[in-house]
Design a protein around this motif. Structure first.
Motif, PDB file in Angstrom:
ATOM      1  N   TYR A 196       0.863  -1.186   0.000  1.00 52.97           N
ATOM      2  CA  TYR A 196       0.000   0.000   0.000  1.00 52.97           C
ATOM      3  C   TYR A 196       0.897   1.232   0.000  1.00 52.97           C
ATOM      4  O   TYR A 196       2.085   1.155   0.293  1.00 52.97           O
ATOM      5  CB  TYR A 196      -0.930   0.027   1.225  1.00 52.97           C
ATOM      6  N   THR A 212      -8.342  -1.543   7.503  1.00 48.74           N
ATOM      7  CA  THR A 212      -9.035  -1.003   6.330  1.00 48.74           C
ATOM      8  C   THR A 212      -8.370  -1.496   5.050  1.00 48.74           C
ATOM      9  O   THR A 212      -9.056  -1.875   4.099  1.00 48.74           O
ATOM     10  CB  THR A 212      -9.035   0.539   6.362  1.00 48.74           C
ATOM     11  N   ILE A 213      -7.052  -1.509   5.029  1.00 47.84           N
ATOM     12  CA  ILE A 213      -6.319  -1.976   3.846  1.00 47.84           C
ATOM     13  C   ILE A 213      -6.671  -3.428   3.552  1.00 47.84           C
ATOM     14  O   ILE A 213      -6.959  -3.787   2.407  1.00 47.84           O
ATOM     15  CB  ILE A 213      -4.801  -1.790   4.035  1.00 47.84           C
ATOM     16  N   LYS A 218     -10.335  -3.610   2.224  1.00 44.75           N
ATOM     17  CA  LYS A 218     -10.593  -2.974   0.927  1.00 44.75           C
ATOM     18  C   LYS A 218      -9.802  -3.598  -0.226  1.00 44.75           C
ATOM     19  O   LYS A 218     -10.088  -3.324  -1.388  1.00 44.75           O
ATOM     20  CB  LYS A 218     -10.252  -1.480   0.988  1.00 44.75           C
ATOM     21  N   ARG A 219      -8.799  -4.428   0.069  1.00 46.16           N
ATOM     22  CA  ARG A 219      -7.973  -4.994  -1.001  1.00 46.16           C
ATOM     23  C   ARG A 219      -8.818  -5.859  -1.923  1.00 46.16           C
ATOM     24  O   ARG A 219      -9.548  -6.729  -1.491  1.00 46.16           O
ATOM     25  CB  ARG A 219      -6.821  -5.805  -0.423  1.00 46.16           C
ATOM     26  N   VAL A 254      -4.931   6.559   0.203  1.00 45.33           N
ATOM     27  CA  VAL A 254      -4.131   5.349   0.334  1.00 45.33           C
ATOM     28  C   VAL A 254      -4.381   4.496  -0.903  1.00 45.33           C
ATOM     29  O   VAL A 254      -5.528   4.178  -1.234  1.00 45.33           O
ATOM     30  CB  VAL A 254      -4.498   4.551   1.603  1.00 45.33           C
ATOM     31  N   ILE A 295      -4.112   0.995  -2.497  1.00 42.92           N
ATOM     32  CA  ILE A 295      -4.063  -0.389  -2.032  1.00 42.92           C
ATOM     33  C   ILE A 295      -3.907  -1.287  -3.253  1.00 42.92           C
ATOM     34  O   ILE A 295      -4.830  -1.406  -4.067  1.00 42.92           O
ATOM     35  CB  ILE A 295      -5.333  -0.754  -1.237  1.00 42.92           C
TER      36      ILE A 295
END
Length: 112
Positions: A43, A63-64, A67-68, A84, A86
């Protein structure tokens, strides 16, 4: 004597609950730090048209992960000038994957 015993029990209960709370907090911090290290290079925090230093919460790591996407690079906006990037799972697992810098300063004209 009875009052002292009750007071002692309350103090002990408070001490134990405080200890458990600190242990939970420490365990969560350790989990986030492990996740931060695991996600390194997958990220990128992008600062747009600014040179400010980002203050990023460790909770961003969850969150990363959430959301990936398998195929598509995702973007999560933290502020109007900070997002951000990702990377997709497909890109990360590619044999040619080299990782990205954690922070990148970019111009708005470079946004996709």
């Amino acid at each position: 004597m009875k009052n002292h015993l009750i007071l002692m029990m309350v103090v002990l209960c408070f001490s134990f609950s405080k200890g458990f709370s600190q242990q939970d907090s420490k365990a969560e911090t350790n989990r986030m730090m492990d996740l931060l290290n695991k996600l390194e290079g997958t990220y990128q925090v992008q600062i747009i048209d600014s040179r400010e230093l980002p203050a990023i919460s460790l909770s961003l790591m969850d969150t990363i992960v959430a959301k990936r996407d398998q195929e598509t690079t995702q973007y999560v906006w933290l502020k109007s000038n900070i997002r951000v990037k990702i990377l997709s799972k497909k890109e990360i697992t590619s044999p040619s994957f080299k990782g990205v810098a954690r922070v990148e300063y970019i111009n708005a004209t470079e946004l996709n």
